[in-house]
Design a protein around this motif. Structure first.
Motif, PDB file in Angstrom:
ATOM      1  N   ASP A 228     -11.436 -28.180   6.161  1.00 48.45           N
ATOM      2  CA  ASP A 228     -11.679 -29.100   7.278  1.00 48.45           C
ATOM      3  C   ASP A 228     -11.455 -28.417   8.617  1.00 48.45           C
ATOM      4  N   ASP A 229     -10.431 -27.566   8.693  1.00 51.00           N
ATOM      5  CA  ASP A 229     -10.152 -26.875   9.946  1.00 51.00           C
ATOM      6  C   ASP A 229     -11.307 -25.940  10.310  1.00 51.00           C
ATOM      7  N   GLU A 230     -11.867 -25.267   9.316  1.00 50.14           N
ATOM      8  CA  GLU A 230     -13.009 -24.397   9.574  1.00 50.14           C
ATOM      9  C   GLU A 230     -14.228 -25.218   9.984  1.00 50.14           C
ATOM     10  N   PHE A 231     -14.371 -26.394   9.380  1.00 52.09           N
ATOM     11  CA  PHE A 231     -15.521 -27.242   9.728  1.00 52.09           C
ATOM     12  C   PHE A 231     -15.398 -27.773  11.156  1.00 52.09           C
ATOM     13  N   TYR A 232     -14.185 -28.028  11.614  1.00 49.35           N
ATOM     14  CA  TYR A 232     -14.000 -28.447  13.006  1.00 49.35           C
ATOM     15  C   TYR A 232     -14.567 -27.394  13.963  1.00 49.35           C
ATOM     16  N   ARG A 233     -14.350 -26.124  13.652  1.00 45.29           N
ATOM     17  CA  ARG A 233     -14.914 -25.054  14.484  1.00 45.29           C
ATOM     18  C   ARG A 233     -16.433 -25.051  14.418  1.00 45.29           C
ATOM     19  N   ARG A 234     -16.994 -25.360  13.276  1.00 49.15           N
ATOM     20  CA  ARG A 234     -18.456 -25.437  13.152  1.00 49.15           C
ATOM     21  C   ARG A 234     -19.022 -26.569  14.015  1.00 49.15           C
ATOM     22  N   ILE A 235     -18.324 -27.691  14.004  1.00 54.53           N
ATOM     23  CA  ILE A 235     -18.765 -28.831  14.820  1.00 54.53           C
ATOM     24  C   ILE A 235     -18.802 -28.434  16.294  1.00 54.53           C
ATOM     25  N   LYS A 236     -17.733 -27.800  16.766  1.00 54.78           N
ATOM     26  CA  LYS A 236     -17.673 -27.382  18.171  1.00 54.78           C
ATOM     27  C   LYS A 236     -18.734 -26.320  18.463  1.00 54.78           C
ATOM     28  N   GLY A 237     -18.931 -25.400  17.503  1.00 55.83           N
ATOM     29  CA  GLY A 237     -19.932 -24.358  17.687  1.00 55.83           C
ATOM     30  C   GLY A 237     -21.347 -24.892  17.758  1.00 55.83           C
ATOM     31  N   ALA A 238     -21.608 -26.044  17.125  1.00 54.17           N
ATOM     32  CA  ALA A 238     -22.928 -26.666  17.178  1.00 54.17           C
ATOM     33  C   ALA A 238     -23.111 -27.519  18.422  1.00 54.17           C
ATOM     34  N   GLY A 239     -22.106 -27.548  19.293  1.00 54.33           N
ATOM     35  CA  GLY A 239     -22.200 -28.329  20.528  1.00 54.33           C
ATOM     36  C   GLY A 239     -22.000 -29.814  20.334  1.00 54.33           C
ATOM     37  N   LEU A 240     -21.354 -30.198  19.241  1.00 53.36           N
ATOM     38  CA  LEU A 240     -21.111 -31.610  18.946  1.00 53.36           C
ATOM     39  C   LEU A 240     -19.692 -32.002  19.327  1.00 53.36           C
ATOM     40  N   GLN A 241     -19.518 -33.270  19.642  1.00 52.83           N
ATOM     41  CA  GLN A 241     -18.209 -33.790  20.033  1.00 52.83           C
ATOM     42  C   GLN A 241     -17.710 -34.779  18.991  1.00 52.83           C
ATOM     43  N   VAL A 242     -16.500 -34.565  18.499  1.00 57.36           N
ATOM     44  CA  VAL A 242     -15.915 -35.482  17.517  1.00 57.36           C
ATOM     45  C   VAL A 242     -15.437 -36.743  18.231  1.00 57.36           C
ATOM     46  N   ARG A 243     -15.860 -37.891  17.732  1.00 58.17           N
ATOM     47  CA  ARG A 243     -15.388 -39.169  18.257  1.00 58.17           C
ATOM     48  C   ARG A 243     -14.445 -39.806  17.245  1.00 58.17           C
ATOM     49  N   ARG A 244     -13.582 -40.689  17.747  1.00 58.26           N
ATOM     50  CA  ARG A 244     -12.579 -41.311  16.878  1.00 58.26           C
ATOM     51  C   ARG A 244     -12.455 -42.800  17.205  1.00 58.26           C
TER      52      ARG A 244
END
Length: 327
Positions: A228-244
């Motif tokens: 999951d931690d590695e996937f968080y970096r992928r999300i940021k690298g794709a220019g996406l913003q995590v919402r909660r």
């Protein structure tokens, strides 16, 4: 006739106050007694609801105590799939609920009917995919999610990466189409165990387009944790913003965590170079190179809730990731 004889005569003729009221103070009215009866009746119904067995989790979390729970009154039936298909109030989107799984059948028997009813109440079109790893390698949650994404079909347009041991208790939680970007349902402010700000595990929703932008998850994570931690970096690298979630006031009581670490230990070993490799970003692997075979695909119902079980054989290049085996 004296007062004592008059009272005795009344008792013999059945006159006077009823025996129960005779035990009460002279000014005691019937209304408090009626109110007390109503209160006892309500408490009895509440006790029945909390002590009976149903499709949901055990009240208060954990295992039930004091012997087997009694059957609950039957719940209202959920609409059939053909009824949902013709009902525009359910919306145009369809969720693929991807559940990585291995040998946790007790949790699965609770999870499938609970989530089917939870999402149906919210009018979320959905299908549950149980991603059952049946090979002899170590558990690989990320690869299973990649496989589930590829095998979920074209009739679903967003996914939920969903742990089998995490049940949402608050009906205000949003499982709708995450058009604005990845939506982390089990946010650090709400998850019962993991509270660091970059955490995106437990329950994460993404459109299929956004998951492809990330090239899915890395296949290098065998054993428990860090994917999951590695996937968080992928999300940021794709220019996406995590919402909660916002406006949820139930805190760490928002979910029930079914996992019991005392008797179901997780595989957290770090083998060979895994300890160093697990902190690196995998810039090449993901959806494009996950290696697997579907041994079987079975549609079934658990307590009336439909799901599809994919028995998945993952493959591993031991030259690339020697930590995929238990040796």
């Amino acid at each position: 006739m004296g007062p004592a004889r008059r009272r005795a005569a009344l008792r013999l003729r059945g006159g006077g106050s009823p025996p129960l009221l005779g035990l009460l103070p002279g000014r005691f009215s019937v209304f408090p007694l009626f109110f007390l009866a109503l209160l006892l009746g309500f408490a009895s119904l509440l006790w029945l609801q909390l002590s009976c067995s149903g499709e949901g989790p055990v009240p208060g979390g954990g295992q039930s105590r004091g012997g087997p729970r009694q059957p609950c009154p039957p719940q209202a039936p959920l609409p059939a799939e053909e009824e949902v298909a013709d009902d525009p109030s359910w919306g145009p989107h369809r969720l693929a609920l991807l559940v990585p799984f291995r040998e946790r059948f007790e949790e699965l028997l609770t999870f499938v009917p609970y989530m089917h009813r939870f999402l149906s109440k919210k009018r979320i079109r959905h299908h549950i995919f149980v991603l059952n790893q049946v090979d002899h390698f170590r558990f690989n949650r990320a690869s299973l999610i990649n496989v589930g994404f590829l095998e979920s079909g074209n009739n679903t347009d967003y996914i939920a990466m969903h742990d089998v041991d995490l049940l949402p208790l608050n009906e205000q939680l949003d499982y709708s189409f995450p058009e604005a970007g990845p939506f982390h349902v089990a946010s650090p402010e709400l998850h019962p165990l993991y509270h660091y700000k970059t955490y995106v595990g437990g329950i994460l929703l993404l459109t299929k387009q956004h998951y492809e932008m990330c090239n899915g998850m890395s296949n290098r994570f065998w054993g428990w944790g860090r994917e999951d931690d590695e996937f968080y970096r992928r999300i940021k690298g794709a220019g996406l913003q995590v919402r909660r979630p916002s406006g949820i006031t139930t805190g760490y009581e928002t979910f029930q965590h079914l996992h019991d670490p005392a008797w179901r230990k997780r595989d957290q070993k770090r083998i060979a170079a895994q300890k160093q490799e697990q902190f690196k970003v995998d810039r090449e692997g993901g959806l494009n190179n996950v290696r697997y075979r579907i041994e079987s695909r079975t549609a079934l119902k658990v307590a009336g809730a439909p799901c599809t079980v994919l028995n998945i054989l993952l493959d591993c290049d031991t030259n690339e990731t020697p930590w995929c085996t238990f040796g």
